[in-house]
Design a protein around this motif. Structure first.
Motif, PDB file in Angstrom:
ATOM      1  N   LEU A  42       8.016   4.099   6.281  1.00  0.00           N
ATOM      2  CA  LEU A  42       6.858   3.966   7.157  1.00  0.00           C
ATOM      3  C   LEU A  42       6.061   5.262   7.205  1.00  0.00           C
ATOM      4  N   GLY A  43       6.393   6.163   6.312  1.00  0.00           N
ATOM      5  CA  GLY A  43       5.791   7.486   6.272  1.00  0.00           C
ATOM      6  C   GLY A  43       6.910   8.500   6.354  1.00  0.00           C
ATOM      7  N   ASP A  44       6.881   9.477   5.492  1.00  0.00           N
ATOM      8  CA  ASP A  44       7.968  10.443   5.460  1.00  0.00           C
ATOM      9  C   ASP A  44       7.393  11.819   5.159  1.00  0.00           C
ATOM     10  N   VAL A  60       3.322   1.709  17.816  1.00  0.00           N
ATOM     11  CA  VAL A  60       1.996   1.417  17.277  1.00  0.00           C
ATOM     12  C   VAL A  60       1.633   2.546  16.321  1.00  0.00           C
ATOM     13  N   PHE A  61       1.401   2.190  15.060  1.00  0.00           N
ATOM     14  CA  PHE A  61       1.075   3.199  14.053  1.00  0.00           C
ATOM     15  C   PHE A  61      -0.408   3.518  14.062  1.00  0.00           C
ATOM     16  N   ASN A  62      -0.716   4.802  13.885  1.00  0.00           N
ATOM     17  CA  ASN A  62      -2.098   5.263  13.766  1.00  0.00           C
ATOM     18  C   ASN A  62      -2.600   4.919  12.365  1.00  0.00           C
ATOM     19  N   ASP A  63      -3.877   4.943  12.191  1.00  0.00           N
ATOM     20  CA  ASP A  63      -4.468   4.594  10.889  1.00  0.00           C
ATOM     21  C   ASP A  63      -4.719   5.819  10.028  1.00  0.00           C
ATOM     22  N   ASN A  64      -3.776   6.746   9.992  1.00  0.00           N
ATOM     23  CA  ASN A  64      -3.980   7.952   9.202  1.00  0.00           C
ATOM     24  C   ASN A  64      -3.431   7.834   7.775  1.00  0.00           C
ATOM     25  N   LYS A  65      -2.762   6.754   7.454  1.00  0.00           N
ATOM     26  CA  LYS A  65      -2.285   6.521   6.080  1.00  0.00           C
ATOM     27  C   LYS A  65      -3.155   5.416   5.484  1.00  0.00           C
ATOM     28  N   TYR A  70      -2.057   5.774   0.302  1.00  0.00           N
ATOM     29  CA  TYR A  70      -0.634   5.471   0.512  1.00  0.00           C
ATOM     30  C   TYR A  70      -0.438   3.952   0.555  1.00  0.00           C
ATOM     31  N   PRO A  71      -0.590   3.265  -0.569  1.00  0.00           N
ATOM     32  CA  PRO A  71      -0.551   1.790  -0.528  1.00  0.00           C
ATOM     33  C   PRO A  71       0.766   1.210  -0.037  1.00  0.00           C
ATOM     34  N   ARG A  77       3.604  -0.717   7.032  1.00  0.00           N
ATOM     35  CA  ARG A  77       3.249  -0.595   8.443  1.00  0.00           C
ATOM     36  C   ARG A  77       2.561  -1.842   9.003  1.00  0.00           C
ATOM     37  N   GLN A  78       2.319  -2.834   8.163  1.00  0.00           N
ATOM     38  CA  GLN A  78       1.637  -4.049   8.601  1.00  0.00           C
ATOM     39  C   GLN A  78       2.656  -5.034   9.178  1.00  0.00           C
ATOM     40  N   SER A  79       3.162  -4.722  10.341  1.00  0.00           N
ATOM     41  CA  SER A  79       4.147  -5.565  11.017  1.00  0.00           C
ATOM     42  C   SER A  79       4.162  -5.183  12.490  1.00  0.00           C
TER      43      SER A  79
END
Length: 107
Positions: A42-44, A60-65, A70-71, A77-79
């Motif tokens: 989910l980002g590392d 809630v994930f931010n839209d920074n990726k 980062y496909p 993160r789409q969940s």
């Protein structure tokens, strides 16, 4: 008398668990950098406020990726994500839709 002591002990343990869940656990998540231990990426690394925020127990994930940069992370993160716990340096995330547990460890 013994049964009463057992009931009091169970009530105290439950109260501590509830207080931990809603007061102390979110504080343990904040201010740390998390590295992927197992599960989907989910980002590392991942950090509170930069990558995600807590809304109660929902993550809630931010839209920074961005999708272009980062496909795979964007797709992962789409969940809907839920904070399972933050214990002993591990951050446990539940993907509600895919029913998977993702584990991050403290860096």
């Amino acid at each position: 008398m013994k049964k009463r002591n057992i009931n009091i002990t169970i009530i105290i343990i439950l109260l501590l668990f509830i207080i931990d869940r809603f007061v102390w656990m979110p504080e343990r998540v904040k201010g740390k950098t998390w590295m992927l231990e197992s599960g989907r990426n989910l980002g590392d690394p991942m950090a509170y406020k930069w990558d995600f925020m807590l809304n109660g127990s929902e993550i809630v994930f931010n839209d920074n990726k961005r999708k272009e940069d980062y496909p795979s992370v964007y797709r992962n993160r789409q969940s809907k994500f839920y904070l399972l716990g933050c214990y002993f340096g591990n951050f446990y995330i539940l993907d509600k839709i895919r029913r998977e547990v993702i584990i991050y460890s403290e860096k």
